[in-house]
Design a protein around this motif. Structure first.
Motif, PDB file in Angstrom:
ATOM      1  N   GLY A  96       1.382 -52.559  -3.854  1.00 45.92           N
ATOM      2  CA  GLY A  96       2.096 -52.944  -2.636  1.00 45.92           C
ATOM      3  C   GLY A  96       3.028 -54.131  -2.833  1.00 45.92           C
ATOM      4  N   PRO A  97       2.496 -55.246  -3.328  1.00 45.94           N
ATOM      5  CA  PRO A  97       3.379 -56.407  -3.515  1.00 45.94           C
ATOM      6  C   PRO A  97       4.540 -56.107  -4.454  1.00 45.94           C
ATOM      7  CG  PRO A  97       1.096 -57.075  -3.654  1.00 45.94           C
ATOM      8  CD  PRO A  97       1.082 -55.582  -3.569  1.00 45.94           C
ATOM      9  N   THR A  98       4.263 -55.346  -5.525  1.00 42.92           N
ATOM     10  CA  THR A  98       5.352 -55.011  -6.445  1.00 42.92           C
ATOM     11  C   THR A  98       6.455 -54.274  -5.706  1.00 42.92           C
ATOM     12  OG1 THR A  98       3.886 -54.840  -8.339  1.00 42.92           O
ATOM     13  CG2 THR A  98       5.969 -53.654  -8.469  1.00 42.92           C
ATOM     14  N   LEU A  99       6.067 -53.239  -4.962  1.00 47.40           N
ATOM     15  CA  LEU A  99       7.079 -52.440  -4.274  1.00 47.40           C
ATOM     16  C   LEU A  99       7.809 -53.272  -3.240  1.00 47.40           C
ATOM     17  CD1 LEU A  99       4.974 -49.220  -3.982  1.00 47.40           C
ATOM     18  CD2 LEU A  99       7.134 -49.441  -5.190  1.00 47.40           C
ATOM     19  N   PHE A 100       7.055 -54.119  -2.522  1.00 49.57           N
ATOM     20  CA  PHE A 100       7.686 -54.953  -1.500  1.00 49.57           C
ATOM     21  C   PHE A 100       8.701 -55.898  -2.143  1.00 49.57           C
ATOM     22  CE2 PHE A 100       8.148 -58.275   1.577  1.00 49.57           C
ATOM     23  CZ  PHE A 100       7.982 -57.642   2.796  1.00 49.57           C
TER      24      PHE A 100
END
Lengths: 532, 123, 645
Positions: A96-100
């Protein structure tokens, strides 16, 4: 196979140490890696364009290629939102954080690229005609007359974007280091490519390079120590090693400290912020906008991943240090910013102060709660957009010899061009964290996260620092709107479509997030936590 | 715990001591007969190229040559372990082949850029 | 008030989902807003047709309002509440701003008043502002006002209501200062703005208190929980709402701005400062009925404010020579009646709102009549310079006359129905307070009859006292017909509303209903009211009908002088609010300067000094940067090792 070759291979490639075992096909989730592949591929294509496309058509080709690549990468990120996957044999974590963060980086990169394209191709471009010419030499004048254009800025910027996408996704130290270098090296070059005040620009590039290399050395040294402790550079293995040993080993502590130094350097936290004002001032403004927004976003992603995923077990050790760094960073950014007279330097100190505000949320983390992570993510989006917009405005206020960056030239700008000055004032309010801008909710979110994480002293310092920074933002507003304009004031360039687009994106994002922040807060809440 | 650092400390002292000793010992023991050649930069025994004294610069050609050398040098170093892995039976042969082709193509793109933009012309 | 009434008031909550015409409720607000936007952004290009668009917008809203009204009437009484849900604006957490519109008997009454009377006044303005260069701007502001006022009454939550509340305040400010080249208009606009700030402050505090107490802004949630909430909190909310209402409706002690507001063009005075905006305070109290129902203290405060203001305004009205200011004082007084009525609780809500509606008609008619007179008399406003105009302006005279009869409560006309009902309800309250309130209302009747007769006589009867260059003439058709329609309303509306308790029954689902709403004109109170009214007329006739009216105001006693000066409202403000305020400010400034500023300046100097000292550390030498980084690294590593212990 000769024994010597086998020996070398064994040293370089652990997997090949035993010649009898076969080399397995590594598992690569191409869909998860797609955004990085697209941007990296487009950057490489850009080099080919430089090689084969005739000079007159390079600019337009590069612009279309780069923007198209970024949009495609954005589509890839958006279509990947449900992916939570550690891939590439544990080297890359697409969670999630990577994609965000990748989405945010791509979004601000689109804004920055619009500015770069605008100022690279304009008749009074911001980039040097031939960066290799000696400033002030006859060769330089000849290059300018010949109308040379460094369209290499596009592939360079795209390589930097590729690095920024990899940096927060890296799930082991080697990959992270590769990401760090891929994002840094093009920026060192780009920083030195200003068309005017070239000596200042080259000096900035050299300083950035030297200090950046210095910090990279810290990273590599830290990596070596961590490897010495954990026997692996993978974050998961480091976390396991930490959880299995109870006694503290100085090796891992010092290793963590050295890694942290390199990362804090990248996000311009004190006391490793020294390069920031000089480089922000010297670099061509579109590049400043790009690195101010993009680098900081990527670096925070990487810092959080290192601290939370690999070193979560040491959080009681690193938290006080992050506290200290956050306090010093906020104080430095706020206090030294007060006496700045150059708008780009001022924004540099503002950027340092913002790094400090962001660090309060990182320092307020109680491992296991998602609030501080999502608040940082929200802050990064808000900060990225307002930064792009603010630097876009800085680009427009010009004198005969380029941008009029000295604040004395901005006096009375509100009378001369109320719209431009009004938009700049709006961004300043956003930096200060006043309604109705996204800056308000960003600050509220990080301070709330810090407070709930038990970092109340940090919040108090943050409030005071905010007040001090608000002072210098408001001071600019006052001198733009409430003072008589100078007789020979700077001219305000009529913004082209590209610059207008970047400004509009910045204003719209800042305003919309200021009025309805909840959807993005929800999205950030859904993106966390980090995949461990 | 602190004792485990004693060897490191000793190594630091040894290194520093050696540096200091070398400089001082060299000054004390060696003969000092300076001439023009000794003041020149050492370039593998050949006549030194013109030096950037008084605003002159090294021709950028040297830089290019050095860069290209490093590019190919690194590429070759990378090829060795790859060859070891590739030679094994039953491994991911296709994958390894494609990867290396991609690697070489990427390096060659940079080479092509240099070539097309005239970086390989000496003058 | 009985238990049954309370219960009735609480039944307004069930809300139907919108279907059919009701899903277009939002258009009511959006049409005039769009028109205002077009006119303001369109600039000079819209000059030629701007006023037509400006008229069309409220008319369109009126037609839509009529359709909605017809639909609403067709439903059974308990289902007459429709919510038009547009979207909900979530800021953070549960802090939501729902953009919903609510159609129920109370709001539709206001919608019809605002758009109906509003449309007539817009039509009238086409003639009245024909020669004004700023006509387009005028219509833009007027449309803005209509839109904001509709938002105010259609909102289903206090936050949206507050937005409308501020919107009408803005429109009022812009229109009072419409002729901004006149210093007096500028001052008046500022005054209205400042005084309204005080009230807005109260309203905003009330809204915040509601959110803090109930966690919501919507009427449904707030009213649903009002009964079970802490009594003191409810009283505080009620009193804060009253403070807001006082400023907006020009009630004592925040009444002083209304007289000066007459600096605006006369249609503005008619629409905003007589018929609609100034009655927003009454609407607020009536809308908040469930809150006031549980707090007798706040209700008592409302009635006291109403009673005091109705006398206060009436006394001022007796002494004013400026026709518009006399009418403004009368407005203040009439709103006092309404406040008194709604303060009585369920016994009075319907009467208060009914009087509000009839007043909207006859006062708007009176103002338009005054505007017509001014139009014919070169913008003269001094009634001592009028006289004998009845012959020259027959239509104006006739319509003004009907409005006059309505306001003094002449039997059979609308004011008679609605005002008598209020007086009766006040007496009906019982006890000393009921007796006092009823008597105040009765005294108000005498005074109203007196000052309105005075206005009538000085303007339309007697000999001519005109300025030399005056050539009075009847106004054009476009101004005449709105006056005629309003006059018809002034005559008949009361009958329609009050007889057979029609309006009270209609409103009952929203505000509750008293057990006895039958109209009893031939009771003791009714006869008494009629008698004192005749007395008021008689005195005025003796003073102004029989004797010559001096062209210059004669020397008079202290009360009259005081009344001429708005009963020293400004002096009161000055001595009670401004002076102590100034002293307080000076004191605060002193402390601020010595204490806080001392600290702040010291802090600023400290920061500045530190800043310039630290700034020098940024030497620009990369070697010193690297050294600092190395130093930082050493400190960091050492600190981590130390923390590790």
């Amino acid at each position: 196979m000769s024994p010597a070759i086998a020996h070398v291979a064994a040293a370089l490639l652990p997997g090949a140490a035993d010649p009898t075992t076969s080399f397995p096909t590594p598992h690569l989730d191409y869909r998860a890696l797609l955004p990085m592949l697209i941007v990296g591929g487009v950057a490489t294509l850009g080099v080919l364009v430089e090689a084969f496309v005739p000079r007159g058509k390079r600019g337009i080709t590069q612009t279309v290629l780069a923007l198209g690549g970024l949009v495609a990468a954005m589509v890839a990120v958006v279509s990947n939102t449900s992916i939570r996957n550690i891939t590439a044999e544990g080297a890359i974590s697409v969670d999630g954080p990577t994609l965000f963060i990748q989405g945010t980086v791509i979004a601000v990169s689109i804004g920055a690229l619009l500015l770069i394209a605008d100022r690279a191709l304009a008749s009074d471009a911001d980039f040097a005609a031939q960066a290799a010419d000696v400033p002030g030499s006859a060769a330089e004048q000849a290059s300018v007359r010949a109308g040379f254009v460094h369209t290499e800025v596009f592939p360079l910027a795209m390589f930097a974007v590729a690095g920024m996408l990899l940096f927060p996704a890296a799930n082991d130290l080697i990959t992270m280091f590769v990401g760090l270098e891929v994002l840094s090296l093009p920026l060192y070059l780009l920083a030195g490519m200003a068309r005017r005040r070239r000596l200042l620009s080259q000096e900035a590039a050299l300083k950035y390079f030297l200090l950046g290399a210095f910090s990279s050395a810290f990273f590599v040294y830290g990596m070596a120590l961590v490897y010495g402790y954990a026997g692996s550079v993978k974050f998961a293995d480091i976390a396991t090693a930490l959880s299995s040993s109870t006694h503290g080993d100085p090796l891992i502590i010092v290793g963590l400290a050295l890694l942290g130094i390199a990362l804090i350097f990248k996000l311009s936290g004190a006391p490793f912020h020294w390069w920031t004002p000089d480089v922000y001032q010297g670099a061509p403004t579109p590049i400043t906008a790009f690195m101010a927004a993009g680098t900081k976003i990527a670096a925070f992603g990487a810092l959080m991943r290192v601290l939370f995923v690999a070193f979560g077990g040491l959080s009681w050790d690193w938290r006080p240090i992050i506290w200290g760094v956050a306090i010093v960073t906020m104080v430095v950014g706020a206090v030294i910013g007060v006496t700045q007279t150059d708008v780009k330097r001022l924004l540099a100190y503002s950027s340092i102060a913002h790094a400090g505000f962001l660090l309060t949320a990182v320092g307020g983390i109680t491992v296991g709660t998602a609030d501080s992570e999502s608040s940082v993510l929200f802050y990064l989006v808000a900060y990225g957009f307002m930064t792009i917009g603010a630097f876009a405005i800085v680009m427009l206020v010009r004198d005969a010899d380029g941008e009029a960056n000295h604040l004395s030239r901005w006096v009375g700008l509100g009378r001369r061009s109320p719209l431009i000055a009004g938009i700049f004032a709006f961004f300043l309010l956003a930096f200060a964290g006043l309604p109705p801008t996204s800056g308000l909710w960003a600050k509220v979110a990080v301070f709330k996260a810090a407070y709930e994480g038990g970092a109340a002293p940090l919040v108090i310092v943050g409030m005071l620092a905010s007040a001090v920074t608000a002072y210098y933002y408001v001071r600019i507003i006052v001198l733009m709107f409430f003072q008589e304009p100078a007789v020979d004031g700077p001219t305000v360039l009529a913004p082209t479509v590209f610059t207008s687009a970047a400004v509009v994106i910045g204003v719209a994002a800042t305003l919309v997030l200021g009025i309805v922040p909840q959807p993005l807060l929800d999205l950030a809440g859904k993106a966390v936590p980090f995949l461990r | 715990m602190v004792f485990s650092y004693v060897p490191v400390l000793a190594l630091f002292l040894l290194a520093g001591g050696f540096a200091v000793f070398s400089i001082i010992a060299g000054r004390l023991s060696g003969p000092r007969r300076y001439n023009r050649a000794k003041y020149d930069a050492y370039e593998c025994g050949i006549e030194p190229t013109p030096q950037p004294i008084g605003g002159g610069r090294f021709p950028v050609k040297y830089y290019l040559t050095a860069m290209l050398f490093i590019v190919f040098d690194i590429e070759i170093i990378f090829l060795y372990p790859w060859a070891v892995a590739f030679a094994q039976k039953g491994g991911a042969t296709v994958f390894l082949f494609v990867e290396m082709v991609l690697f070489i193509v990427t390096v060659f793109i940079a080479y092509v850029y240099v070539w097309r933009r005239g970086g390989l012309e000496w003058d | 008030m009985t238990h049954a009434a309370l219960h009735a008031a609480a039944t307004l909550t069930p809300t139907m989902h919108t279907t059919g015409a009701f899903s277009f409720t939002w258009l009511l607000v959006v049409i005039p807003l769009t028109s205002a936007t077009v006119l303001l952004l369109g600039g000079r290009r819209t000059n030629s047709w701007g006023h037509l668009l400006g008229v069309a917008a409220p008319v369109a809203s009126f037609v839509l309002g009529l359709i909605l009204f017809a639909q609403l009437i067709g439903k059974p009484a308990s289902e007459r509440s429709f919510d038009n849900h547009l979207f909900s604006w979530t800021f953070v957490g549960n802090f939501k701003a729902p953009a919903n519109f609510q159609i129920d008997p109370l709001s539709i009454s206001f919608v019809l008043l605002i758009t109906g009377v509003g449309s007539l006044i817009h039509v009238y303005s086409v003639g009245y502002m024909a020669h004004d260069p700023g006509r387009r701007r005028f219509f833009a502001y007027m449309n803005l006002f209509v839109s904001a006022m509709l938002l105010l009454v259609l909102a289903d939550n206090y936050l949206a209501l507050y937005v409308g509340w501020e919107g009408v305040g803005l429109a009022s400010y812009l229109l009072i200062g419409f002729w901004y080249h006149k210093p007096s208009a500028r001052t008046a606009a500022t005054k209205a703005f400042v005084v309204n700030r005080v009230g807005d402050f109260g309203l905003s505090l009330a809204v915040m208190l509601m959110f803090a107490t109930f966690g919501s802004f919507t009427f449904t949630n707030v009213f649903g929980a009002a009964g079970s909430a802490d009594h003191a909190t409810m009283t505080a909310i009620g009193l804060l709402l009253l403070l807001g209402a006082c400023a907006k409706s020009a009630q004592v002690p925040l009444q002083s701005w209304l007289g000066d507001a007459m600096e605006g063009p006369t249609p503005v005075s008619a629409l905003i400062h007589a018929a609609t905006m100034v009655t927003a305070g009454v609407y607020l109290v009536a809308r908040s009925a469930p809150i006031f129902n549980v707090t007798p203290t706040a209700r008592l405060a409302v009635t006291v404010v109403g009673a005091v203001t109705l006398l206060f305004g009436a006394i001022i009205g007796c002494a004013k020579d400026d026709i518009k200011k006399a009418l403004a004082a009368s407005t203040m007084s009439q709103i006092g009646y309404m406040m008194l009525a709604v303060g009585l609780g369920p016994a009075g809500y319907a009467f208060g709102i009914a009087h509000l509606l009839t007043h909207g008609f006859f006062k708007a008619g009176l103002f338009l009549g005054a505007g017509s007179v001014m139009h014919g008399m070169n913008d003269e406003v001094d009634m001592r310079r009028f006289g004998g105009l009845g012959k020259y302006m027959p239509w104006t005279f006739a319509t003004f006359g009907l409005g006059y009869l309505a306001i003094i409560g002449f039997p059979g006309l609308s004011g008679w129905f609605t005002k008598d009902a209020i007086i009766e309800a006040a007496y009906h309250k019982g006890g000393t307070s009921g007796y006092l309130l009823g008597s105040a209302a009765l005294v108000g009747v005498v005074l109203t009859a007196y000052y309105m007769t005075r206005v009538m006589l000085m303007t339309f009867f007697g000999e001519k006292r005109w300025a030399e260059d005056a050539h009075p003439h009847e106004s054009p058709e476009v101004m005449k017909w709105p006056m005629v329609i309003l006059a018809i309303g002034s005559v008949g509306l009361g009958y329609l509303l009050v007889l057979g308790s029609r309006f009270a029954d209609f409103l009952a689902p929203v505000v509750g209903k008293a057990e006895d709403t039958a109209f009893k004109p031939i009771g003791l109170v009714g006869i008494l009211t009629f008698v004192v009214m005749l007395a008021g007329i008689g005195v005025a006739y003796l003073q102004y009908g029989r004797r010559r009216v001096p062209a210059v105001a004669p020397v008079a006693g202290p009360l009259v002088v005081a009344a001429r000066h708005d009963l020293l409202g400004d002096a009161f403000n000055e001595s009670v609010f401004m002076r102590p305020g100034q002293y307080l400010t000076r004191l605060l400034v002193f402390f601020d300067y010595r204490g806080i500023d001392g600290f702040v300046n010291g802090f600023a100097a400290f920061i500045g000094g530190t800043s310039s000292r630290f700034r020098r550390v940024q030497t620009g030498f990369v070697r010193s940067y690297a050294l600092s980084m190395f130093g930082g690294a050493v400190v960091l590593v050492a600190a981590l090792l130390l923390v590790r212990g």
